[in-house]
Design a protein around this motif. Structure first.
Motif, PDB file in Angstrom:
ATOM      1  N   UNK A   1       6.682 -11.563  15.561  1.00  0.00           N
ATOM      2  CA  UNK A   1       6.283 -11.719  16.892  1.00  0.00           C
ATOM      3  C   UNK A   1       5.916 -12.035  18.149  1.00  0.00           C
ATOM      4  N   UNK A   2       4.657 -11.018  18.269  1.00  0.00           N
ATOM      5  CA  UNK A   2       4.790 -10.532  19.214  1.00  0.00           C
ATOM      6  C   UNK A   2       2.849 -10.196  18.999  1.00  0.00           C
ATOM      7  N   UNK A   3       2.497 -10.160  20.373  1.00  0.00           N
ATOM      8  CA  UNK A   3       1.023  -9.572  20.820  1.00  0.00           C
ATOM      9  C   UNK A   3       1.350  -8.527  21.813  1.00  0.00           C
ATOM     10  N   UNK A   4       0.159  -6.782  21.012  1.00  0.00           N
ATOM     11  CA  UNK A   4       0.151  -5.681  21.625  1.00  0.00           C
ATOM     12  C   UNK A   4      -0.563  -5.736  22.138  1.00  0.00           C
ATOM     13  N   UNK A   5      -0.951  -5.327  23.630  1.00  0.00           N
ATOM     14  CA  UNK A   5      -1.883  -4.883  24.502  1.00  0.00           C
ATOM     15  C   UNK A   5      -2.154  -3.375  24.273  1.00  0.00           C
ATOM     16  N   UNK A   6      -2.993  -2.663  23.312  1.00  0.00           N
ATOM     17  CA  UNK A   6      -2.716  -0.992  23.371  1.00  0.00           C
ATOM     18  C   UNK A   6      -4.357  -0.490  25.016  1.00  0.00           C
TER      19      UNK A   6
END
Length: 639
Positions: free
Chosen positions: A177-182
Motif C-alpha cells: 500500500x505504500x511507496x518507500x523513498x530510500x
C-alpha cells in the motif's frame, strides 16, 4: 385625613409604576437597537477547527458551531435566506492530476525549441474548469512528518513508473500500500553520504547556508535530507516523462514546484539562494551562450555556491561508465569551466564527480575586467533593468549586476546575512540598504510581532491542529514580509511564500534574506503544482486584491484543486468579500465559519475559516478510456 392619606398613597404608586414602565421600555429599545446593529454588521465568529461536532448543509454559513475533519456529502441548493448556491460537480477522473498551466495536452501546441512547450501555458478564461478535481479512490491523509520523508500512500499517487525506470538509483520503491523513498538518487551512497561529502567542502553545518535551489530535482531527496541541516530547498522539475516526481516530493512533505529552465527566468528574485545544485539534471550549461548558467548567477546570493555533480565532472575517471567519448566530455567540462570563469566565479573544489564554484561577494573585479575588455562576453546588464523581475520575463544572456560596494571585502546588496536562525528576525539587507523605501527596520520588527500575535490567535482560537503537527505543506498566497511563515518556524511545517506581481511592494527578496522560500504567482492563473499538495492555505487580502481582475470563484476553485481533502483555509479580508466567498464555498463541499479579527468584533477585517471535506472520485468506463487517451498523447509528447 385617613382618606386623604389613602388617596395620596395611590397617586404615588401610579407615578412610580409609570416611571418603571418607561425605564423598562427604554432599556428594551436600547437593547434591541444594539443587537440589531451588531447582528446586521457581523456574523458570529471565533469558532475553532478541532472539534468532532458535525455540521451540514446551509447551517455551515449561518449558525454558531465548530468545524471538523469528517466526510460530509450532503449538499444544499440554497442558504436559509433563500440565496441560490451553485453546486460544483466533481470533474471527470481523468482530471485527478490536472495541472492547468503545465497540461501535457495543451503543451503540444507550443514549440519544442529550448523546451518552451514545457513552460507555463495557462488555459484561457473559456477553458477554465468549473468543477471540483477529485481525489483518487482510496485516498488517505499523508503520513506525518518526519515519517512522510520516507513513505507515502500509493493510493494518493498511484504511479509505479519510477519504481521501474529508476530502480537502480533507488528513487522510489513499491511496498504494497505504500511507496518507500530510500534516499537514493543520482548520488552513489545515497543522499545522506552525498550531503556529507558536500559539507566537507563548504560550510553546511554552521547556519551560513540556509536557502538552496535544486534544478531538476527528481523526487527531491537532496532537499529532503538537507532539512536535517536546517537548509530549506526549492526543488523543481518539469512535468515530463518522469511521471509525478514533483507530486511524490510534495506527498513526502518536501518543498517542491513544477518548473523548468527553458526560455523564461525562474520565478525568483535576484540574490535569493545561498546554494544552487545540479546532479545529472541534463541542463545544457555549455550551450545557448551559457544562458542557464547566467540565470543561476542571477538567483545566487553574493558568495553563494553552485554545485555540479555527474557528467562531465572528472571525466577522465568516470567516462567509461557514462557511455560518452572522452573528447565529448572534455569539451563539455572545458566549456563549463570557461563560462564560470567569465561569470567571475571561482572554482573552490573538485572531488570525485563533484565540483563547486563560488560567486564573488561583489563585482568590483568583474567590472574592471569588462572595462579593460569591452568585447568580453557575457556583458554586464544595464542597471536600469530590474533584476527581481521574473514573472514571464525572458532570460538574459548578460550578467545581472550586483549593487555597488566601496571595497573588495564588502558584500553587495547591504552586507552579510546573519547566520540561521538569527537570520529569521534580523533586519534583512534589502531593508537596511534602503532599497525598499517604504519599509524600515522598525516597521519590519512590528510586522514580525504582529504575525506572532496573529498566528497565536490562529492556534488558540481558529485552527487548533496548527500547533499539533496536523499540517506540513502550507501555502501563503500573499506573503508580504514573510511574517506568517516566520511565526510558524518552530512547527514541523514549511511555507511556500507566494508573491503576487500585483502586490504593492515586491518583498520576495526580503523573504529569502530571512531564510525562507517562495515564488512569484499571479492568482488569476493556476499555481505550478499538482492537485492535493497543500495541507493549509493562508490568504491575506487576496480576494480583494483580485476581485476586479478575475473571478473570485476561479481563485476559490484553484485553492480547492491544490488543497488536500480535510485541509484547511484561512482567508483574511473585508467582510463583504468574505461573505461572497462563503456563499460560493457552500457549493464546493467546504465547511466554513466567519470569525472575528484577533483584535475583536469591531474590526472590519474578518477571517473566513474553512475545511475541505473528505470525498473521492469514482472511475467509470468513460474516464478510464479518457485516461488511456491522455497517456497516449503524453507518450507522443515525450518522443
Amino acid at each position: 385625613m385617613p382618606g386623604k392619606d389613602k388617596l395620596g398613597s395611590t397617586k404615588v404608586q401610579n407615578i412610580d409604576s409609570t416611571r418603571q414602565k418607561r425605564v423598562t421600555w427604554l432599556l428594551v429599545v436600547a437593547g434591541l437597537c444594539c443587537a440589531s446593529y451588531i447582528l446586521g454588521s457581523w456574523k458570529p465568529g471565533a469558532s475553532s477547527l478541532g472539534s468532532s461536532q458535525s455540521l451540514s448543509g446551509a447551517a455551515v454559513a449561518c449558525t454558531n458551531g465548530t468545524l471538523d475533519f469528517g466526510a460530509h456529502h450532503g449538499l444544499a441548493s440554497s442558504l436559509k435566506d433563500g440565496t441560490q448556491v451553485k453546486q460544483f460537480k466533481p470533474c471527470d477522473m481523468k482530471y485527478s492530476e490536472y495541472t492547468p498551466c503545465e497540461d501535457p495536452i495543451r503543451s503540444l501546441k507550443f514549440p519544442r525549441e529550448r523546451l518552451y512547450y514545457r513552460e507555463r501555458h495557462c488555459p484561457e478564461k473559456k477553458e477554465l474548469l468549473q468543477c471540483l478535481i477529485p481525489a483518487p479512490p482510496g485516498y488517505k491523509n499523508p503520513f506525518k512528518w518526519p515519517l512522510s520523508r520516507d513513505f507515502a500512500w500509493y493510493a494518493n499517487t498511484p504511479h509505479k513508473e519510477l519504481t521501474v525506470e529508476k530502480a537502480i538509483q533507488k528513487w522510489v520503491q513499491f511496498q504494497g500500500e505504500k511507496l518507500y523513498f530510500p534516499g537514493g538518487g543520482t548520488y552513489p551512497g545515497g543522499a545522506d553520504k552525498y550531503i556529507e561529502d558536500i559539507a566537507a567542502l563548504i560550510p553546511l553545518n554552521d547556519g551560513s547556508i540556509r536557502t538552496a535551489i535544486d534544478t531538476g530535482c527528481g523526487v527531491a531527496s537532496w532537499g529532503a535530507y538537507l532539512l536535517k541541516k536546517n537548509v530549506l530547498t526549492m526543488s523543481f522539475a518539469p512535468r515530463d516523462t518522469h511521471v509525478s516526481q514533483i507530486q511524490f516530493a510534495l506527498e513526502r512533505g518536501v518543498p517542491a514546484i513544477l518548473g523548468i529552465m527553458a526560455v523564461n527566468r525562474l520565478p525568483y528574485p535576484a540574490r535569493a539562494f545561498d546554494m544552487a545544485h545540479c546532479s545529472r539534471c541534463l541542463i545544457p550549461w555549455n550551450k545557448l551562450d551559457n544562458v542557464y548558467l547566467i540565470e543561476v548567477d542571477r538567483v545566487l546570493r553574493p558568495g553563494g555556491y553552485w554545485i555540479l555533480s555527474g557528467p562531465p565532472i572528472n571525466w577522465k575517471k568516470y567516462y567509461r561508465g557514462w557511455e560518452r567519448t572522452e573528447e565529448d566530455l572534455k569539451a563539455e567540462q572545458d566549456s563549463i569551466e570557461d563560462a564560470a570563469s567569465r561569470l567571475c566565479w571561482k572554482k573552490i573544489a573538485e572531488q570525485g564527480n563533484l565540483a563547486i564554484w563560488q560567486k564573488p561577494l561583489n563585482h568590483i573585479e568583474c567590472n574592471e575586467i569588462h572595462k579593460q575588455n569591452t568585447k568580453s562576453r557575457p556583458r554586464i546588464c544595464s542597471k536600469i533593468e530590474n533584476p527581481d523581475s521574473a514573472w514571464y520575463r525572458k532570460m538574459e544572456t548578460c550578467i545581472t549586476p550586483l549593487p555597488d560596494v566601496k571595497d573588495n571585502t564588502e558584500v553587495a546588496g547591504g552586507g552579510p546575512l546573519a547566520k540561521w536562525p538569527a537570520r529569521l528576525t534580523a533586519t534583512p539587507p534589502r531593508i537596511l540598504s534602503g532599497s525598499l523605501s517604504k519599509i524600515t527596520s522598525e516597521s519590519f520588527a512590528k510586522d514580525t510581532e504582529l504575525w506572532v500575535k496573529r498566528v497565536t490567535y490562529y492556534k488558540t482560537h481558529l485552527i487548533l491542529p496548527l500547533g499539533h503537527g496536523r499540517y506540513r505543506n502550507i501555502m501563503d498566497m500573499n506573503a508580504g514580509l514573510g511574517g506568517f511563515a516566520a511565526a510558524l518556524v518552530k512547527e514541523p511545517v514549511w511555507v511556500m511564500n507566494a508573491m503576487p506581481p500585483e502586490a504593492k511592494d515586491n518583498t520576495l527578496g526580503v523573504i529569502y534574506e530571512r531564510g525562507l522560500i517562495g515564488t512569484y504567482q499571479d492568482w488569476c492563473e493556476a499555481f505550478s503544482t499538482y492537485p492535493r499538495t497543500y495541507d493549509l492555505i493562508h490568504a491575506n487580502g487576496v480576494l480583494s486584491m483580485y476581485q476586479d481582475r478575475c473571478e473570485i470563484v476561479d481563485i476559490l476553485l484553484e485553492m480547492d484543486r491544490i488543497l488536500r481533502p480535510e485541509g484547511a483555509v484561512l482567508m483574511r479580508d473585508e467582510v463583504d468579500v468574505l461573505n461572497k466567498a462563503m456563499t460560493i464555498t457552500q457549493g464546493m463541499r467546504w465547511e466554513c465559519r466567519l470569525a472575528d479579527h484577533e483584535d475583536g468584533p469591531f474590526n472590519l477585517e474578518k477571517i473566513l475559516v474553512c475545511v475541505k471535506t473528505y470525498w473521492v472520485g469514482e472511475y467509470t468506463a468513460a474516464s478510464s478510456d479518457s485516461a488511456k487517451s491522455d497517456t497516449t498523447e503524453k507518450e507522443e509528447m515525450a518522443e
